[in-house]
Design a protein around this motif. Structure first.
Motif, PDB file in Angstrom:
ATOM      1  N   GLY A  84       0.875  -1.260   0.016  1.00 34.99           N
ATOM      2  CA  GLY A  84      -0.054  -0.125   0.183  1.00 34.99           C
ATOM      3  C   GLY A  84       0.741   1.243   0.119  1.00 34.99           C
ATOM      4  N   PRO A  85       0.286   2.280  -0.441  1.00 27.88           N
ATOM      5  CA  PRO A  85      -1.298   2.407  -0.705  1.00 27.88           C
ATOM      6  C   PRO A  85      -1.427   2.156  -2.248  1.00 27.88           C
ATOM      7  N   MET A  86      -2.657   1.866  -2.435  1.00 26.13           N
ATOM      8  CA  MET A  86      -3.067   1.673  -3.814  1.00 26.13           C
ATOM      9  C   MET A  86      -2.973   3.046  -4.348  1.00 26.13           C
ATOM     10  N   LEU A  87      -2.430   2.875  -5.806  1.00 27.42           N
ATOM     11  CA  LEU A  87      -2.133   4.051  -6.379  1.00 27.42           C
ATOM     12  C   LEU A  87      -3.312   4.400  -7.433  1.00 27.42           C
ATOM     13  N   VAL A  88      -4.006   3.790  -7.948  1.00 26.11           N
ATOM     14  CA  VAL A  88      -5.268   4.207  -8.774  1.00 26.11           C
ATOM     15  C   VAL A  88      -6.417   2.925  -8.353  1.00 26.11           C
ATOM     16  N   ILE A  89      -7.540   3.320  -8.006  1.00 24.00           N
ATOM     17  CA  ILE A  89      -8.604   2.293  -7.670  1.00 24.00           C
ATOM     18  C   ILE A  89      -9.688   2.613  -8.667  1.00 24.00           C
ATOM     19  N   ASP A  90     -10.011   1.769  -9.465  1.00 16.80           N
ATOM     20  CA  ASP A  90     -11.053   1.550 -10.313  1.00 16.80           C
ATOM     21  C   ASP A  90     -11.178   2.962 -11.335  1.00 16.80           C
ATOM     22  N   ASP A  91      -9.966   3.105 -11.630  1.00 15.77           N
ATOM     23  CA  ASP A  91      -9.679   4.364 -12.648  1.00 15.77           C
ATOM     24  C   ASP A  91      -9.575   5.841 -11.926  1.00 15.77           C
ATOM     25  N   SER A  92      -9.703   5.728 -10.558  1.00 13.47           N
ATOM     26  CA  SER A  92      -9.462   6.906  -9.915  1.00 13.47           C
ATOM     27  C   SER A  92      -7.914   7.072  -9.173  1.00 13.47           C
ATOM     28  N   ILE A  93      -7.464   8.103  -8.938  1.00 13.12           N
ATOM     29  CA  ILE A  93      -6.278   8.182  -8.338  1.00 13.12           C
ATOM     30  C   ILE A  93      -6.436   8.229  -6.688  1.00 13.12           C
ATOM     31  N   HIS A  94      -5.740   7.741  -5.988  1.00 13.63           N
ATOM     32  CA  HIS A  94      -6.099   7.433  -4.618  1.00 13.63           C
ATOM     33  C   HIS A  94      -6.307   8.826  -3.971  1.00 13.63           C
ATOM     34  N   PRO A  95      -7.562   9.052  -3.304  1.00 13.59           N
ATOM     35  CA  PRO A  95      -8.115  10.290  -3.085  1.00 13.59           C
ATOM     36  C   PRO A  95      -7.127  11.299  -2.005  1.00 13.59           C
ATOM     37  N   LYS A  96      -6.103  10.459  -1.272  1.00 10.19           N
ATOM     38  CA  LYS A  96      -5.392  11.118  -0.376  1.00 10.19           C
ATOM     39  C   LYS A  96      -4.143  11.889  -1.079  1.00 10.19           C
ATOM     40  N   PHE A  97      -3.743  11.637  -2.343  1.00 11.40           N
ATOM     41  CA  PHE A  97      -2.657  12.160  -2.912  1.00 11.40           C
ATOM     42  C   PHE A  97      -2.630  13.488  -3.319  1.00 11.40           C
ATOM     43  N   ASN A  98      -1.845  14.253  -3.310  1.00 11.60           N
ATOM     44  CA  ASN A  98      -1.770  15.486  -3.435  1.00 11.60           C
ATOM     45  C   ASN A  98      -0.728  15.869  -4.597  1.00 11.60           C
ATOM     46  N   GLN A  99      -1.424  16.608  -5.828  1.00 10.20           N
ATOM     47  CA  GLN A  99      -0.569  16.833  -6.907  1.00 10.20           C
ATOM     48  C   GLN A  99       0.610  17.780  -6.592  1.00 10.20           C
ATOM     49  N   SER A 100       0.652  18.595  -5.794  1.00 17.74           N
ATOM     50  CA  SER A 100       1.766  19.588  -5.463  1.00 17.74           C
ATOM     51  C   SER A 100       2.434  19.080  -4.225  1.00 17.74           C
ATOM     52  N   SER A 101       2.371  17.939  -3.902  1.00 21.41           N
ATOM     53  CA  SER A 101       3.255  17.332  -2.776  1.00 21.41           C
ATOM     54  C   SER A 101       4.639  17.342  -2.872  1.00 21.41           C
ATOM     55  N   THR A 102       5.386  17.795  -2.014  1.00 19.14           N
ATOM     56  CA  THR A 102       6.992  18.061  -2.056  1.00 19.14           C
ATOM     57  C   THR A 102       7.614  16.749  -1.546  1.00 19.14           C
ATOM     58  N   SER A 103       6.916  15.763  -1.025  1.00 19.97           N
ATOM     59  CA  SER A 103       7.322  14.518  -0.612  1.00 19.97           C
ATOM     60  C   SER A 103       7.603  13.765  -1.803  1.00 19.97           C
ATOM     61  N   LYS A 104       9.087  13.604  -2.315  1.00 18.07           N
ATOM     62  CA  LYS A 104       9.041  12.969  -3.620  1.00 18.07           C
ATOM     63  C   LYS A 104      10.449  11.934  -3.163  1.00 18.07           C
ATOM     64  N   LYS A 105      10.119  10.863  -3.781  1.00 15.88           N
ATOM     65  CA  LYS A 105      11.165   9.495  -3.608  1.00 15.88           C
ATOM     66  C   LYS A 105      11.301   8.720  -4.763  1.00 15.88           C
ATOM     67  N   ILE A 106      12.265   7.944  -4.727  1.00 17.39           N
ATOM     68  CA  ILE A 106      12.205   6.628  -5.603  1.00 17.39           C
ATOM     69  C   ILE A 106      11.238   5.733  -5.380  1.00 17.39           C
ATOM     70  N   ARG A 107      10.320   5.358  -6.276  1.00 15.86           N
ATOM     71  CA  ARG A 107       9.239   4.542  -6.097  1.00 15.86           C
ATOM     72  C   ARG A 107       9.061   3.487  -6.989  1.00 15.86           C
ATOM     73  N   ASN A 108       8.287   2.372  -6.784  1.00 19.75           N
ATOM     74  CA  ASN A 108       8.185   1.251  -7.800  1.00 19.75           C
ATOM     75  C   ASN A 108       6.658   0.886  -7.660  1.00 19.75           C
ATOM     76  N   GLY A 109       6.155   0.353  -8.663  1.00 20.97           N
ATOM     77  CA  GLY A 109       4.933  -0.075  -8.456  1.00 20.97           C
ATOM     78  C   GLY A 109       4.507  -0.999  -9.539  1.00 20.97           C
ATOM     79  N   VAL A 110       3.130  -1.442  -9.358  1.00 22.04           N
ATOM     80  CA  VAL A 110       2.665  -2.250 -10.555  1.00 22.04           C
ATOM     81  C   VAL A 110       1.083  -2.189 -11.045  1.00 22.04           C
ATOM     82  N   GLY A 111       0.814  -2.196 -12.158  1.00 19.23           N
ATOM     83  CA  GLY A 111      -0.576  -2.040 -12.491  1.00 19.23           C
ATOM     84  C   GLY A 111      -1.004  -2.862 -13.484  1.00 19.23           C
ATOM     85  N   VAL A 112      -2.384  -3.370 -13.534  1.00 17.50           N
ATOM     86  CA  VAL A 112      -3.078  -3.913 -14.471  1.00 17.50           C
ATOM     87  C   VAL A 112      -3.507  -3.182 -15.404  1.00 17.50           C
ATOM     88  N   CYS A 113      -3.289  -3.428 -16.685  1.00 16.21           N
ATOM     89  CA  CYS A 113      -3.239  -2.151 -17.533  1.00 16.21           C
ATOM     90  C   CYS A 113      -4.317  -2.636 -18.873  1.00 16.21           C
TER      91      CYS A 113
END
Length: 337
Positions: free
Chosen positions: A241-270
């Motif tokens: 966790g967290p989910m990144l995308v849920i049923d075509d919607s971006i996670h509701p708690k994500f902030n587009q202007s967030s300054t918390s930036k890190k190296i990240r990895n994830g997976v999607g069924v696309c």
């Protein structure tokens, strides 16, 4: 191909009249066509993951077979062509990408995993020689594999690791902290607890696939209901966790202007049945990362695996191998037997 069976060229039948061995004509052509299609896929690198691709591959295979037969080539020549092009084609599953941020993208299609004779399989790995040990051994005192080098050394020679990635989050002992199933054996139960950290930035979810290699990402509460109702039987599963995308919607708690930036990895069924694994090579915030899965990879559901120093990738296609300790690993295996 019916025209060949109705009006055969004696040269294509080793100069034997059709009325002497009619029962062998169609099987021979069908077998040769199968090999020609295989040669086209090997040479071109095309994947039969869409209807258009499958039609193109088959048409090209028929054209290749016709040309080879008219030139006097045999099925043995086709075998040699397949083998030589397979060795030189180096079909890649991972590629380096520069936009919208530097990252490695590794892809595998549902079709390629579900074909009856497919040599490819997605697997989870935690401890040594998991294929050879009893169910209780998964929870024994044996240490985890920890590294990609250890995983590579542990695999039988008949299996090639096409790529690997860390498969979710773990504790100080490198044991998973979320629901984990390896070859149908539950290592840890579903974690629906609230808490701190990315894992508990709800909703979180489960990447899982059944014994038919149908890969899915399911939000944890929904997954719990499916489990309790005995509607699913995971063969492999990892919760993160967290989910990144849920049923075509971006996670509701994500902030587009967030300054918390890190190296990240994830997976999607696309889109078109592609399973997409993304590892960023520059810091990004959660919204940027999720937006890439939603807008560019067209994934209705995507899951964060981990980030920062815990993000790890082995991708021989791009000469990338992180030397890090980790818990459960996910790998794409090609069986060479």
């Amino acid at each position: 191909m019916q025209q060949h069976s109705q009006q055969p060229n004696p040269k294509l039948l080793n100069k034997k009249p059709l009325n002497k061995q009619p029962q062998y004509v169609q099987p021979s052509l069908g077998h040769a066509l199968h090999k020609a299609v295989k040669a086209v896929k090997t040479i071109s690198g095309l994947k039969a993951n869409t209807m258009a691709n499958r039609s193109l591959i088959r048409s090209a295979g028929a054209a290749l077979l016709t040309g080879l037969m008219l030139s006097g080539c045999t099925e043995g020549d086709l075998d040699a062509l397949i083998e030589s092009t397979h060795q030189s084609s180096g079909q890649s599953v991972c590629s380096a990408q520069a936009a919208p941020f530097a990252h490695t993208l590794c892809s595998v299609s549902q079709d390629s995993l579900q074909q009856a004779d497919s040599p490819l399989s997605l697997q989870l790995f935690w401890k040594s020689r998991q294929d050879d040990r009893a169910e209780s051994d998964q929870n024994s005192a044996l240490p985890p594999l920890y590294t990609f080098d250890a995983l590579l050394a542990d695999l039988p020679k008949s299996r090639e690791l096409k790529f690997a990635i860390n498969a979710g989050m773990y504790d100080r002992e490198f044991a998973p902290i979320g629901y984990t199933v390896i070859q149908g054996k539950q290592i840890l139960s579903l974690n629906l607890n609230e808490g701190a950290g990315n894992f508990h930035l709800l909703p979180n979810g489960v990447l899982w696939w059944d014994n038919n290699n149908q890969v899915q990402i399911t939000e944890s509460q929904q997954f719990s209901k499916l489990l309790n109702d005995k509607q699913i039987t995971p063969w492999y599963a990892t919760q993160s966790g967290p989910m990144l995308v849920i049923d075509d919607s971006i996670h509701p708690k994500f902030n587009q202007s967030s300054t918390s930036k890190k190296i990240r990895n994830g997976v999607g069924v696309c889109a078109e049945g592609q399973i997409q694994f993304v590892t960023s090579h520059e810091p990004v915030n959660f919204y940027q990362f999720a937006d890439y899965f939603k807008q560019q990879l067209h994934c209705p559901n995507a899951l964060f695996l981990d980030g920062g120093i815990a993000s790890a990738l082995y991708a021989p296609d791009t000469d990338h191998k992180d030397d890090k300790n980790m818990g459960v690993m996910l790998g794409l295996i090609e069986d060479k037997d």
